[in-house]
Write a protein that holds these residues in place. Structure first.
Motif, PDB file in Angstrom:
ATOM      1  N   GLY A  83      -0.795  18.898  10.282  1.00 64.18           N
ATOM      2  CA  GLY A  83       0.972  19.040  10.395  1.00 64.18           C
ATOM      3  C   GLY A  83       1.450  17.371  10.385  1.00 64.18           C
ATOM      4  N   CYS A  84       0.076  16.704   9.982  1.00 64.39           N
ATOM      5  CA  CYS A  84       0.166  15.359   9.676  1.00 64.39           C
ATOM      6  C   CYS A  84       1.249  14.943   8.732  1.00 64.39           C
ATOM      7  CB  CYS A  84      -0.887  14.358   9.015  1.00 64.39           C
ATOM      8  SG  CYS A  84      -0.590  12.761   9.359  1.00 64.39           S
ATOM      9  N   ASP A  85       2.375  14.120   8.474  1.00 64.86           N
ATOM     10  CA  ASP A  85       3.752  14.407   8.291  1.00 64.86           C
ATOM     11  C   ASP A  85       3.124  13.410   6.573  1.00 64.86           C
ATOM     12  OD1 ASP A  85       5.930  15.562   9.588  1.00 64.86           O
ATOM     13  OD2 ASP A  85       4.814  14.139  11.145  1.00 64.86           O
ATOM     14  N   LEU A  86       2.047  12.073   7.066  1.00 66.87           N
ATOM     15  CA  LEU A  86       2.514  10.777   5.945  1.00 66.87           C
ATOM     16  C   LEU A  86       1.047  10.489   6.349  1.00 66.87           C
ATOM     17  CD1 LEU A  86       6.003   9.531   7.125  1.00 66.87           C
ATOM     18  CD2 LEU A  86       5.718  10.107   5.113  1.00 66.87           C
ATOM     19  N   ALA A  87       0.633  10.119   4.462  1.00 68.87           N
ATOM     20  CA  ALA A  87      -0.708   8.975   5.306  1.00 68.87           C
ATOM     21  C   ALA A  87      -0.312   7.886   4.174  1.00 68.87           C
ATOM     22  CB  ALA A  87      -1.744  10.089   4.588  1.00 68.87           C
ATOM     23  N   GLN A  88      -1.419   6.926   4.686  1.00 66.69           N
ATOM     24  CA  GLN A  88      -2.569   6.259   3.632  1.00 66.69           C
ATOM     25  C   GLN A  88      -3.119   5.518   3.500  1.00 66.69           C
ATOM     26  OE1 GLN A  88       0.730   3.115   5.912  1.00 66.69           O
ATOM     27  NE2 GLN A  88      -0.995   1.836   5.292  1.00 66.69           N
ATOM     28  N   GLY A  89      -4.654   5.038   3.019  1.00 67.29           N
ATOM     29  CA  GLY A  89      -5.535   4.436   2.820  1.00 67.29           C
ATOM     30  C   GLY A  89      -5.728   4.794   1.114  1.00 67.29           C
ATOM     31  N   TYR A  90      -7.193   4.737   1.597  1.00 67.96           N
ATOM     32  CA  TYR A  90      -7.992   3.661   0.322  1.00 67.96           C
ATOM     33  C   TYR A  90      -8.440   5.754  -1.213  1.00 67.96           C
ATOM     34  CZ  TYR A  90      -9.409  -0.956   2.247  1.00 67.96           C
ATOM     35  OH  TYR A  90      -8.766  -1.981   3.001  1.00 67.96           O
ATOM     36  N   LEU A  91      -7.622   6.170  -0.087  1.00 70.36           N
ATOM     37  CA  LEU A  91      -7.903   7.623  -0.813  1.00 70.36           C
ATOM     38  C   LEU A  91      -6.959   7.125  -1.913  1.00 70.36           C
ATOM     39  CD1 LEU A  91      -9.158  10.304  -1.696  1.00 70.36           C
ATOM     40  CD2 LEU A  91      -7.666  11.281  -0.076  1.00 70.36           C
ATOM     41  N   PHE A  92      -5.845   7.458  -1.741  1.00 71.70           N
ATOM     42  CA  PHE A  92      -4.679   7.388  -2.266  1.00 71.70           C
ATOM     43  C   PHE A  92      -4.694   5.895  -3.351  1.00 71.70           C
ATOM     44  CE2 PHE A  92      -3.724   9.856   1.313  1.00 71.70           C
ATOM     45  CZ  PHE A  92      -3.278  10.998   0.951  1.00 71.70           C
ATOM     46  N   GLN A 118       0.706  -0.968  -0.419  1.00 72.12           N
ATOM     47  CA  GLN A 118      -0.274   0.286   0.176  1.00 72.12           C
ATOM     48  C   GLN A 118       0.704   1.267   0.016  1.00 72.12           C
ATOM     49  OE1 GLN A 118      -2.819   0.533   3.778  1.00 72.12           O
ATOM     50  NE2 GLN A 118      -4.473   1.491   1.727  1.00 72.12           N
ATOM     51  N   PRO A 119       0.986   1.905  -0.721  1.00 78.50           N
ATOM     52  CA  PRO A 119       1.260   3.468  -0.708  1.00 78.50           C
ATOM     53  C   PRO A 119       2.029   3.895  -0.059  1.00 78.50           C
ATOM     54  CG  PRO A 119       0.684   3.191  -2.520  1.00 78.50           C
ATOM     55  CD  PRO A 119      -0.040   1.974  -2.138  1.00 78.50           C
ATOM     56  N   ILE A 120       2.664   4.901   0.639  1.00 75.88           N
ATOM     57  CA  ILE A 120       2.818   5.838   1.472  1.00 75.88           C
ATOM     58  C   ILE A 120       2.934   7.525   0.982  1.00 75.88           C
ATOM     59  CG2 ILE A 120       3.441   6.553   3.763  1.00 75.88           C
ATOM     60  CD1 ILE A 120       3.861   3.237   4.399  1.00 75.88           C
ATOM     61  N   VAL A 121       2.192   8.062   1.853  1.00 74.91           N
ATOM     62  CA  VAL A 121       2.416   9.561   0.402  1.00 74.91           C
ATOM     63  C   VAL A 121       2.722  10.584   1.472  1.00 74.91           C
ATOM     64  CG1 VAL A 121       1.341  11.560  -0.142  1.00 74.91           C
ATOM     65  CG2 VAL A 121      -0.092   8.612  -0.730  1.00 74.91           C
ATOM     66  N   PHE A 163      -9.447   5.824  14.359  1.00 70.65           N
ATOM     67  CA  PHE A 163      -9.404   7.189  15.008  1.00 70.65           C
ATOM     68  C   PHE A 163      -9.870   8.008  13.762  1.00 70.65           C
ATOM     69  CE2 PHE A 163      -7.200   5.222  18.945  1.00 70.65           C
ATOM     70  CZ  PHE A 163      -8.060   6.367  19.523  1.00 70.65           C
ATOM     71  N   VAL A 164      -8.489   7.766  12.801  1.00 69.39           N
ATOM     72  CA  VAL A 164      -8.635   8.725  11.653  1.00 69.39           C
ATOM     73  C   VAL A 164     -10.633   8.909  10.664  1.00 69.39           C
ATOM     74  CG1 VAL A 164      -8.414   8.520   8.797  1.00 69.39           C
ATOM     75  CG2 VAL A 164      -6.179   8.386  10.786  1.00 69.39           C
ATOM     76  N   GLY A 165     -11.273   7.321  10.646  1.00 66.40           N
ATOM     77  CA  GLY A 165     -12.157   6.896  10.107  1.00 66.40           C
ATOM     78  C   GLY A 165     -13.116   8.344  10.636  1.00 66.40           C
ATOM     79  N   VAL A 203      -6.813   6.791   5.388  1.00 65.74           N
ATOM     80  CA  VAL A 203      -7.516   7.805   4.890  1.00 65.74           C
ATOM     81  C   VAL A 203      -8.587   7.784   3.554  1.00 65.74           C
ATOM     82  CG1 VAL A 203      -7.208  10.352   3.991  1.00 65.74           C
ATOM     83  CG2 VAL A 203      -4.982   9.005   6.269  1.00 65.74           C
ATOM     84  N   GLU A 204      -9.675   8.067   3.236  1.00 64.09           N
ATOM     85  CA  GLU A 204     -10.266   7.181   3.030  1.00 64.09           C
ATOM     86  C   GLU A 204     -11.549   8.705   2.263  1.00 64.09           C
ATOM     87  OE1 GLU A 204     -13.406   4.707   4.155  1.00 64.09           O
ATOM     88  OE2 GLU A 204     -11.895   3.110   4.476  1.00 64.09           O
ATOM     89  N   THR A 205     -11.128   9.289   3.047  1.00 62.09           N
ATOM     90  CA  THR A 205     -11.633  10.784   2.243  1.00 62.09           C
ATOM     91  C   THR A 205     -10.900  12.315   1.929  1.00 62.09           C
ATOM     92  OG1 THR A 205     -13.009  12.280   3.977  1.00 62.09           O
ATOM     93  CG2 THR A 205     -13.665  10.027   2.931  1.00 62.09           C
ATOM     94  N   GLU A 206     -11.528  13.163   1.175  1.00 58.58           N
ATOM     95  CA  GLU A 206     -10.775  14.552   0.923  1.00 58.58           C
ATOM     96  C   GLU A 206     -10.344  15.372   2.329  1.00 58.58           C
ATOM     97  OE1 GLU A 206      -9.058  15.072  -1.227  1.00 58.58           O
ATOM     98  OE2 GLU A 206      -9.373  14.235  -2.706  1.00 58.58           O
TER      99      GLU A 206
END
Ligand code: C2E
Ligand code: CA
Ligand code: CA
Ligand code: CA
Length: 278
Positions: free
Chosen positions: A251-260, A44-47, A205-207, A238-241
């Protein structure tokens, strides 16, 4: 009535027997899964949220068994842990993931890294650091090509020398991440006991951060805590814009999730287009 009670009990024991049988057949099939080559990895890509670039990938195990069909990691990983099969499976994940990292560092980005989940049980193996060293050196990779993800429970396990093993990892430049941050009872206190590099905020939490103000507050507080402790923060799931916007704002540095992207086989990952952040 009495009859109803008996019936309920009957269905209950039937369901229990089905669970026991399922558990047994999963365990039986899992014993041969590695040698039959039924395991594979998806990535899974990490952005990086500063520039929207894919900088790494989390390696996740998949298992296809001819008898059982696909079995989810949530079902087979606990069984692998209880039976000791996790050691060999974990080594497989590490070697395959680093093989892929070596390719991507040539084809995509010389600083690309892969992240690997390591179970508490694997820390009981005194050979773990050696396994990691050999996997890195056989691909000519520096520690920076690897992130290890552990849950806080790893530090609870008295039989594993987790803290000293994690320190050995850090000394090699391997990034040490606390996975599922916020779901345990003592996430905060563990930050004192071990100097993690990265916090992975759990997707539960993110959801809800854009619907539940309490979850939003927790995530925002975690981000500011992490900043003061000089830790990187990665948001999972992370699933939504809207979620992405809130995370970036704080200030979150990195994310991964179905959005990407969903976790992808390596071949599809190569095609994965980098998307632009607004
Ligand atoms: P995890 O380490 O928390 O991995 C993240 C899980 O979230 C993955 O589930 C991933 O597919 C899923 N996910 C990613 N983005 C999203 C999203 O936007 N929405 C939702 N709803 N889910 C998302 P997966 O692959 O089913 O793995 C489940 C768990 O199994 C992992 O949770 C990890 O604890 C364990 N696992 C998977 N592979 C390995 C492995 O190689 N070794 C070990 N020890 N555990 C593994
Ligand atoms: Ca993980
Ligand atoms: Ca997680
Ligand atoms: Ca997990």
């Amino acid at each position: 009535s009495k009859g109803e009670g008996r019936n309920t009990f009957h269905y209950f024991t039937q369901a229990m027997n089905r669970d026991v049988e399922r558990r047994q057949s999963v365990e039986e099939q899992l014993r041969g899964a590695l040698s039959r080559d039924e395991l594979s990895l998806v990535f899974q890509p990490i952005v990086d949220l500063r520039n929207a670039r894919v900088v790494g990938a989390e390696a996740l195990l998949r298992w296809h068994n001819p008898t059982l069909g696909p079995v989810t990691p949530d079902e087979f990983i606990p069984i692998a842990e209880q039976t000791g099969l996790i050691d060999a499976m974990g080594q497989y994940v590490l070697e395959r993931a680093l093989e892929q990292a070596a390719r991507w560092r040539i084809d995509r980005d010389p600083e690309f890294w892969v992240s690997v989940n390591v179970s508490p049980q694997q820390f009981r193996d005194p050979g773990l650091v050696g396994i990691v060293d050999r996997a890195l050196s056989s691909r000519d990779l520096p520690g920076q090509a690897l992130q290890v993800e552990v849950t806080e429970s790893v530090l609870l396990d008295e039989r594993g020398q987790a803290a000293s093993t994690l320190a050995e990892f850090k000394a090699r430049g391997i990034d040490v991440a606390m996975d599922d941050f916020g779901t345990g009872y003592a996430s905060l206190s563990y930050l004192r006991h071990f100097p993690f590099d990265t916090l992975k905020i759990d997707r539960s939490f993110v959801g809800d951060i854009t619907e539940d103000p309490k979850d939003a507050e927790l995530v925002i507080a975690s981000l500011s805590l992490a900043r003061s402790l000089k830790l990187k923060v990665l948001a999972e799931g992370v699933e939504t814009e809207a979620q992405l916007a809130l995370l970036r704002e704080h200030g979150c540095d990195l994310a991964q999730g179905y959005l990407f992207a969903r976790p992808l086989p390596a071949a599809d990952f190569d095609e994965f287009p980098e998307r632009s952040l607004r």
